[in-house]
Scaffold this active site. Structure first.
Site, mmCIF file in Angstrom:
data_model
loop_
_atom_site.group_PDB
_atom_site.id
_atom_site.type_symbol
_atom_site.label_atom_id
_atom_site.label_comp_id
_atom_site.label_asym_id
_atom_site.label_seq_id
_atom_site.Cartn_x
_atom_site.Cartn_y
_atom_site.Cartn_z
ATOM 1 N N LYS A 38 2.136 4.749 -0.973
ATOM 2 C CA LYS A 38 1.598 6.009 -1.505
ATOM 3 C C LYS A 38 2.021 7.095 -0.520
ATOM 4 C CE LYS A 38 -2.917 4.927 0.529
ATOM 5 N NZ LYS A 38 -4.355 4.858 0.340
ATOM 6 N N ASP A 78 0.824 -1.214 0.000
ATOM 7 C CA ASP A 78 0.000 0.000 0.000
ATOM 8 C C ASP A 78 0.854 1.259 0.000
ATOM 9 O OD1 ASP A 78 -2.384 1.323 -0.224
ATOM 10 O OD2 ASP A 78 -2.888 1.237 1.901
ATOM 11 N N THR A 119 -4.185 0.571 -3.527
ATOM 12 C CA THR A 119 -4.868 1.793 -3.934
ATOM 13 C C THR A 119 -4.815 1.818 -5.464
ATOM 14 O OG1 THR A 119 -4.211 2.868 -1.887
ATOM 15 C CG2 THR A 119 -4.774 4.324 -3.729
ATOM 16 N N ASN A 121 0.860 7.266 3.155
ATOM 17 C CA ASN A 121 1.346 6.295 4.134
ATOM 18 C C ASN A 121 2.820 6.485 4.455
ATOM 19 O OD1 ASN A 121 -1.131 5.121 4.495
ATOM 20 N ND2 ASN A 121 -0.812 3.512 2.966
ATOM 21 N N ASP A 152 0.919 2.282 8.316
ATOM 22 C CA ASP A 152 -0.267 1.640 7.746
ATOM 23 C C ASP A 152 0.051 0.278 7.121
ATOM 24 O OD1 ASP A 152 -2.704 0.983 6.804
ATOM 25 O OD2 ASP A 152 -3.010 2.769 5.566
#
Ligand SMILES: Nc1ncnc2c1ncn2[C@@H]1O[C@H](COP(=O)(O)OP(=O)(O)O)[C@@H](O)[C@H]1O
Ligand SMILES: [Mg+2]
Length: 479
Positions: A295, A293, A330, A298, A311
């Site tokens: 991005k 995840d 995402t 995070n 996260d």
């Protein structure tokens, strides 16, 4: 018995699975037990008021898209096609130059033999003698000393939090909001200089969206991850309505907020950020953990300007050389093999690293559509269909393209040298890796932090008026 060169009989990403000692490899025909649905951070999207330029879709898990693009098998038909459910067994491996023989009896309906030539073997895995005698630099790095230091530090931390309960924590401000609940800045009632981040997750929401396993995995992986490039999790609590994670506090805010304010980063800043992520990935991948995840939301900036991964809701311990099939991430950051349900491994993190590089250097990720489905379609057309803006230097665009290869096995970092190949790329030329690890380099952006409870680097959020109902089914017994 047919003998087929491995390259044509099996996608090359599977080679790694076999050769790294997993005698049996099953191509997974269906969805998985850990699939679930419904994670989201819509609350943040609406409350924080995202600028159009940096709009991001919510993270997704478990909902398989159905795509029909030329040259690509739609995920739904992959799920149903029984011919993909085949079992591959490694019978005999000739690792030395001397001739070896073996007898195998094939039962109906027959056996297809796959081979890999020495050159490809050496390229992917390396010469065995070379591997055996390789100096991994443990002694030079004082690995033993570092690990005993870490152990000592770690037991000191456990002692420090041994007696802390929820009643000792006082709420100061909200740092982040998501579908799960909120992350609060808290301080100790008896020592206000000791501040932390407390992630409070609504148990009812977790159960309704079948996220129990992921929440446990988030806890286990974060407790295990002891590196300066991952936010530390100190302790967990639970009551009738919430489960809580007490974490190290990063007061510099989200990298996403800084990027939004600056529009885009120069090469030096982007290189530093990606360097921190690489160190985090290096650590996690060596433990068989994939992150899934990545991005800017995070990535948190600590008060000195160093970057940490937070996260771990989608992170998973799959073991080195293994694959998993859960559809999550995402939309703008998911890799083609995740969309196509082909199975993915740590190379999906390398893909997302290329996307992050692009987003940091331009302000927007390369693949963006009006909705997730459109985004997936654009992703499947590949990185070569994207026109890179001039502000991305040639060396940077070459690295992005090497990370965002459609075929996971061709991505930089997937070869025998692993992440070292990315660190040695020309874009990182002259980067002080030791200085980063020892925290002796000066970060490119040093945030203004006035004290241990200064939350001014975060967006502001209204009070949460929604009190969730009790959830007492007991799933969180071990939390
Ligand atoms: N340790 C922390 N220090 C400071 N802020 C944090 C911390 N952990 C989370 N946050 C803030 O809360 C937000 C949401 O937390 P995160 O764990 O990413 O939840 P979600 O799973 O909903 O995305 C983060 O993007 C960040 O802004
Ligand atoms: Mg998050």
């Amino acid at each position: 018995m047919t003998v087929t060169p491995l390259a044509s009989g099996l996608s090359s990403e599977a080679i790694r699975e076999i050769w790294f000692g997993h005698v049996r490899l099953k191509v997974h025909p269906t969805g998985h037990a850990d699939d679930a649905c419904g994670a989201g951070k819509g609350a943040k999207d609406s409350v924080a008021g995202l600028s159009q330029q940096l709009y991001r879709s919510s993270p997704l898990i478990g909902s398989m898209p159905s795509l029909a693009l030329p040259g690509h098998t739609p995920a739904s038909s992959v799920q149903n096609s029984s011919h993909l459910s085949r079992e591959i067994v490694v019978c005999s491996v000739q690792l030395r130059d001397d001739r070896r023989t073996a007898s195998c009896i094939a039962l109906p309906p027959g056996v297809e033999c796959l081979t890999i030539d020495r050159e490809s073997f050496n390229q992917l895995i390396g010469d065995l003698n070379e591997l055996r005698n390789k100096d991994y630099g443990d002694r030079a790095r004082g690995a033993q000393r570092v690990s005993s230091d870490l152990q000592a530090q770690s037991s000191a931390i456990s002692k420090e939090f041994e007696n802390i309960t929820l009643h000792d924590l006082e709420l100061v401000a909200t740092l982040g909001v998501g579908g799960f609940g909120r992350v609060e800045l808290v301080q100790l009632t008896h020592d206000k200089n000791r501040t932390y981040a407390l992630k409070c997750m609504k148990k009812k929401h977790i159960v309704d969206t079948r996220q129990q396993e992921h929440v446990f995995s988030e806890k286990t992986i974060m407790l295990e991850a002891k590196t300066p490039f991952v936010v530390r999790l100190y302790k967990t609590f639970k009551d009738r309505k919430y489960v809580y994670m007490l974490m190290e506090l990063c007061l510099g805010g989200e990298l996403w907020t800084i990027l939004r304010d600056k529009s885009c980063f120069d090469d030096l800043t982007a290189r530093f950020c990606v360097g921190c992520v690489l160190e985090a990935f290096h650590y996690l991948h060596s433990k068989g953990i994939i992150y899934r995840d990545l991005k800017p939301e995070n990535l948190l900036v600590d008060s000195e300007g160093f970057i940490k991964l937070v996260d771990f809701g989608f992170a998973k311990k799959i073991g080195v050389g293994r694959k998993t099939w859960t559809f999550c991430g995402t939309p703008e950051y998911v890799s083609p093999e995740v969309i196509l349900n082909k199975g993915h491994d740590h190379s999906a993190d390398y893909w997302s690293l290329g996307i992050l590089m692009y987003e940091l250097l331009t302000g927007t990720p390369p693949f963006t559509g009006a909705d997730p489905m459109k985004t997936y379609n654009i992703i499947l057309k590949g990185i070569d269909a994207i026109e890179f803006p001039k502000k991305i230097s040639r060396t940077a665009s070459l690295l992005i393209k090497k990370l965002c290869r459609d075929n996971p096995a061709e991505r930089l970092g997937y070869g025998k040298n692993g992440i070292i190949d990315i660190k040695k790329n020309k874009w990182f030329q002259g980067f002080d890796w030791d200085g980063l690890i020892n925290r002796t380099i000066i970060p490119p952006i040093v945030p203004k932090v006035k004290g241990p409870a200064d939350f001014s680097n975060f967006d502001s959020y209204p009070l949460d008026k929604d009190i969730p109902p009790d959830e007492t089914s007991g799933w969180d017994h071990d939390f």
